[in-house]
Each structure stands twice: as C-alpha cells, then as structure tokens.
Design an enzyme around this catalytic site. Structure first.
Site, mmCIF file in Angstrom:
data_model
loop_
_atom_site.group_PDB
_atom_site.id
_atom_site.type_symbol
_atom_site.label_atom_id
_atom_site.label_comp_id
_atom_site.label_asym_id
_atom_site.label_seq_id
_atom_site.Cartn_x
_atom_site.Cartn_y
_atom_site.Cartn_z
ATOM 1 N N GLN A 148 -4.631 -5.221 6.783
ATOM 2 C CA GLN A 148 -5.606 -6.140 6.169
ATOM 3 C C GLN A 148 -5.532 -7.540 6.777
ATOM 4 O O GLN A 148 -6.217 -8.450 6.299
ATOM 5 C CB GLN A 148 -5.374 -6.224 4.654
ATOM 6 C CG GLN A 148 -5.552 -4.918 3.921
ATOM 7 C CD GLN A 148 -6.995 -4.404 3.949
ATOM 8 O OE1 GLN A 148 -7.937 -5.145 4.243
ATOM 9 N NE2 GLN A 148 -7.181 -3.138 3.653
ATOM 10 N N ASP B 71 2.967 -4.375 8.086
ATOM 11 C CA ASP B 71 1.736 -3.608 7.899
ATOM 12 C C ASP B 71 0.587 -4.619 8.016
ATOM 13 O O ASP B 71 0.349 -5.411 7.104
ATOM 14 C CB ASP B 71 1.780 -2.949 6.514
ATOM 15 C CG ASP B 71 0.437 -2.359 6.093
ATOM 16 O OD1 ASP B 71 -0.576 -2.606 6.775
ATOM 17 O OD2 ASP B 71 0.407 -1.677 5.059
ATOM 18 N N HIS C 293 0.869 -1.184 0.000
ATOM 19 C CA HIS C 293 0.000 0.000 0.000
ATOM 20 C C HIS C 293 0.907 1.236 0.000
ATOM 21 O O HIS C 293 2.033 1.179 0.510
ATOM 22 C CB HIS C 293 -0.841 -0.055 1.285
ATOM 23 C CG HIS C 293 -1.911 0.987 1.408
ATOM 24 N ND1 HIS C 293 -1.658 2.277 1.780
ATOM 25 C CD2 HIS C 293 -3.249 0.904 1.246
ATOM 26 C CE1 HIS C 293 -2.795 2.952 1.842
ATOM 27 N NE2 HIS C 293 -3.783 2.138 1.515
ATOM 28 N N CYS D 59 -4.856 2.639 -3.561
ATOM 29 C CA CYS D 59 -3.602 3.129 -2.962
ATOM 30 C C CYS D 59 -2.470 2.129 -3.174
ATOM 31 O O CYS D 59 -1.614 1.950 -2.296
ATOM 32 C CB CYS D 59 -3.768 3.445 -1.471
ATOM 33 S SG CYS D 59 -4.863 4.809 -1.162
ATOM 34 N N LYS E 1 -10.593 -0.799 10.405
ATOM 35 C CA LYS E 1 -10.757 -1.960 9.514
ATOM 36 C C LYS E 1 -11.143 -3.208 10.306
ATOM 37 O O LYS E 1 -11.416 -4.248 9.735
ATOM 38 C CB LYS E 1 -9.478 -2.196 8.719
ATOM 39 C CG LYS E 1 -9.179 -1.065 7.729
ATOM 40 C CD LYS E 1 -8.004 -1.390 6.857
ATOM 41 C CE LYS E 1 -7.405 -0.171 6.194
ATOM 42 N NZ LYS E 1 -8.157 0.291 5.024
HETATM 43 C C1 LIG Z 1 -2.478 -2.794 3.462
HETATM 44 C C2 LIG Z 1 -2.804 -1.430 3.972
HETATM 45 N N1 LIG Z 1 -1.859 -0.713 4.576
HETATM 46 C C3 LIG Z 1 -2.103 0.512 5.064
HETATM 47 C C4 LIG Z 1 -3.342 1.088 4.963
HETATM 48 C C5 LIG Z 1 -3.559 2.453 5.524
HETATM 49 O O1 LIG Z 1 -4.449 2.377 6.580
HETATM 50 P P1 LIG Z 1 -4.994 3.718 7.258
HETATM 51 O O2 LIG Z 1 -5.501 4.568 6.144
HETATM 52 O O3 LIG Z 1 -6.062 3.251 8.175
HETATM 53 O O4 LIG Z 1 -3.846 4.335 7.973
HETATM 54 C C6 LIG Z 1 -4.358 0.397 4.322
HETATM 55 C C7 LIG Z 1 -5.686 1.013 4.128
HETATM 56 O O5 LIG Z 1 -6.401 0.728 3.193
HETATM 57 C C8 LIG Z 1 -4.096 -0.893 3.816
HETATM 58 O O6 LIG Z 1 -5.035 -1.605 3.200
#
Ligand SMILES: Cc1ncc(COP(=O)(O)O)c(C=O)c1O
Length: 422
Positions: free
Chosen positions: A219, A216, A139, A380, A242
């Site tokens: 998900q 990270d 992401h 993203c 999430k």
């Molecule tokens: C794999 C992953 N990393 C990071 C993020 C960023 O999360 P946040 O916007 O809640 O900080 C997301 C959000 O869609 C994501 O799917």
C-alpha cells in the site's frame, strides 16, 4: 463522531494539486464504464488499481510482437522478450532505488514475496525459541506465513500494539526487540487504516539489535517515493496490480548479501547452474529465486506501469491523493453517525469508516447501486477489526485518477444509505 478532523490541518484548503485528474482519467479506458446506469466511481484502489492504456498496450505488444520464452533462446523473439523482461527489472530497480538489478526478484505479488522470505530466510535462520516481530496492523499476508513458520520451528510471533488512532506504539515496539528477535516484518502503510509507519526509525531500532527488517510495501509503492537504500530495509515487497500494473506480478527486493545466503525458494528451470542426479548447483541472483517460466507479460506490463507512474511523478500522485484524503476526511467527518476508523497523523489514501446502525456490507451494496465501488469487510486484516471492536468497515481508497467530484458522489451515496436505514 470522529477525531479525524482534529488531526488533519485545514482539510478544505489543500495545497495546489499537481495532477490534472481529468487528463489522467483519459488514460484509463475502464473509467468510461457505467454501472447500473451511473458513471463508475472507482474507490476500491487499495484492493486493486485500474490499468492505463500504456500497460494494456505493452502486454498486447508482447503477445502480438515478441512472444517467446526468456533467457533460453538465441532466436530473435526470445532475445527481444528477454530484453524487455530484463529492462523491466532495471525499471523496478530504479523505481525503488535498489543498488543492483539482481536484488529485484519477480514474484506473483506481495503475498508471494513474504512467503518466499518465510520459506527461505525463515526456514534457515529461525529456530525454536526465536521471535518474529510484526505489528497489530498487518494484512493477513504478513501474519499467516510467519504463523506457519513459527508452528514448524517452535518460534514465537510477537505483535507490537497500536493506539486508538491506528498508530504504532513505537516504545512498545522497541521493548519487544530483543536477543530472541530474528526478524521484523512490518507494513509500510496499513491497508485497513491508511496509517503510514515510521519505517526509518523502526529499521534503525531493529538494526541496533542486528535484526533484519522485511517491509510489506503493497500500500506504499503506489502512493509515495520508496527508496530502499535510504530506508535501509533488508527486504521490501510489493504487488504490481496495486500500482497500475497487471495482476499476478510483483517484486521482492532483498539486499545482495542476504539473498546470496538464502537457499532457493522453488526448484525448476532457470534457477539452476547445472544439474546432475548427484548434485545441483544454483544460478546466480536473481535467477536463483525465479524457477520456471516467469510471468513475462506481467513483468513487461509492470515495467510499463512503473514508467507511467514515473512520468506523472510519484510525488505528484501522492500530493493529489493526499488532497483527496483530506477532502474526504473532512466531508465524511461532517456526516452524523459516520465514524472514521484510522485517524493517524500520517496516512495515505485510505478512509475506512462505519455508519452507526448499518452493516458495512449494506453500505457497499447501496453505493454499488449508484455506481460507486468501495470495499467492505475486514480487508484481510481481522486483527485490526478486533482491535477496534468492529466486524468490518467500509473503505474508500484513492488513486491518481480520482476527483473531488467522486468524493461528493460518495458523500451523496452515504446520505442515501442513511435515508434507507433511517
Ligand atoms: C498491506 C497489504 N499487504 C499485502 C497484500 C497482499 O497483496 P497481494 O494480494 O497482491 O499479494 C495486500 C493486498 O491487499 C495489502 O494491502
């Protein structure tokens, strides 16, 4: 045309479902909504999940009954708020099996968790010529903070490639680990493809080179048991919204020794031990990293969300979602002109797809007219789109309250899209 059906066994004959989704749905008031006169079919859970009454009420209870600032007061309300706030930290600790509650830092979400590590660990430990290793399925939140750091320090971002199924090429990853590597930053589960990465192996390989690993977990945490001690990762971060919790709150886990060695992220109240104009000493963990009044309501809401998930059982949730994933994969694979993007053997909760000759944005718009919420775009993850040679995908993503009937609705909706563009 898709290879997905080949890679998922017996898609229409899933194991017994441990979740009674209809009963679960009753916990989520928003699911009673109608959209354009149709019952809402919410399949945009990878972007954010809906909130159960337990979370909404926990936040209301705080504002109605115990609203006060934390850690600073001796009065009743402040003590009550602090108790609930610190109670949520313990819940989060147990949820991911961290060894200590001080290893749980509350942040705004995954994005802030990663930026915190980049700006503290990164700025002090990474220098000119050093390398940060990520994967091709990250992401933007796990790309851009490292690019900013690399630019500042003269370091280099290396990227481990993926195959046509969206699986990490482990040998290539291993080959990129070397004496210059100072950090691995990897997603547990890809938001664009659904791929689950082989984290244990990846951490083992990185540690063999004395390289710490940041995960990270945005998900992953909503869909599977995460045990940070078993994974042996050095940092793990996820977002509350999430995993059925509020927006604006998340967790960064870090191993004690690393967190102790890192400078603070932001300066302000609560993160200090003492301040004079000559010198400031910093508070102990975790407060060193929690400057200013935190999102108290958010933390309490997150605690309620994690408790809600615990009560249902994360393994049960994962099994239910896996059934839905298999069902959706089989159904979508059977539609001509639909191509699934991301056909890894190990996947969680996400079906990304394209329809020959139809822009994903049009898919989303026509589905919306039928009350079906999916996400369309690059999610993203523009480098993932580039890897597959497409500008965007349509993405359906599942949560504990989704049903097979909703997947049928999605399939019906896709047929309508095809009719419109026939
Ligand atoms: C794999 C992953 N990393 C990071 C993020 C960023 O999360 P946040 O916007 O809640 O900080 C997301 C959000 O869609 C994501 O799917």
């Amino acid at each position: 045309m898709t290879t997905a059906a080949r890679r998922i066994d017996s898609p229409l004959h899933s194991v017994a479902d441990p979740i009674d989704a209809l009963r679960v749905r009753a916990d989520f008031p928003i699911l009673e909504t109608t959209v354009h006169g149709k019952p809402l079919v919410y399949l945009d859970n990878a972007a954010t999940s809906q909130k159960p009454r337990a979370v909404i009420e926990a936040i209301m209870r705080y504002y109605q009954g115990t609203n006060a600032n934390v850690h600073r007061g001796v009065h009743y309300l402040s003590e009550a708020a602090t108790e609930d706030y610190e109670g949520a930290r313990k819940i989060a600790q147990q949820f991911i099996n961290a060894a200590h509650s001080h290893e749980i830092i509350f942040v705004r979400g995954t994005t802030e968790g990663i930026n915190l590590v980049a700006q503290t660990f990164g700025r002090t430990r990474i220098g000119a010529g050093d390398e940060i290793l990520i994967t091709a399925m990250e992401h933007h939140s796990n790309i851009v903070p490292w690019q900013i750091l690399c630019e500042e320090k003269g370091a280099k971002l290396r990227v481990a490639p993926i195959n046509d199924h969206g699986e990490l090429l482990l040998d290539e990853y291993a080959g990129l680990l070397g004496p210059q590597t100072k950090l691995v930053a990897v997603t547990h589960v890809s938001n664009a493809l659904g791929t689950i990465n082989p984290l244990e192996r990846m951490v083992e390989m990185a540690h063999a080179h004395n390289v710490p690993v940041l995960v990270d977990g945005a998900q992953a945490v909503p869909h599977m048991k995460v045990d940070v001690q078993a994974l042996d990762c050095d940092f793990y971060t996820f977002s509350g919204h999430k995993v059925y919790g509020p927006t604006g709150i998340g967790v960064l886990y870090g191993k004690t020794a690393l967190l102790e060695s890192m400078p603070p992220y932001q300066g302000g109240g609560d993160m200090i031990s003492s301040v004079t104009f000559e010198r400031t000493t910093y508070n102990k963990l975790p407060y060193k990293f929690e400057a200013g009044t935190p999102d108290i309501a958010g933390v309490i809401g997150l605690g309620a969300a994690l408790t809600y998930v615990e009560n249902l059982g994360i393994e049960n949730i994962g099994a239910h979602e896996h059934n839905l994933l298999e069902y959706a994969t089989a159904k979508l694979s059977a539609i001509s002109d639909v191509r699934i993007i991301g056909t890894a053997k190990e996947k969680a909760s996400v079906v990304s797809f394209v329809i020959e000759g139809v822009h994903p944005h049009d898919i989303g718009t026509i589905l919306d007219q039928q009350g079906i919420a999916i996400r369309t775009g690059h999610h993203c993850s523009q480098p993932v789109m580039e890897r597959f040679g497409i500008p965007a995908t349509a993405r359906a993503s599942f949560a504990v309250y989704n049903t097979r009937e909703e997947i049928e609705a999605l399939v019906g909706g896709i047929q309508k899209v095809k009719e419109v563009f026939a």
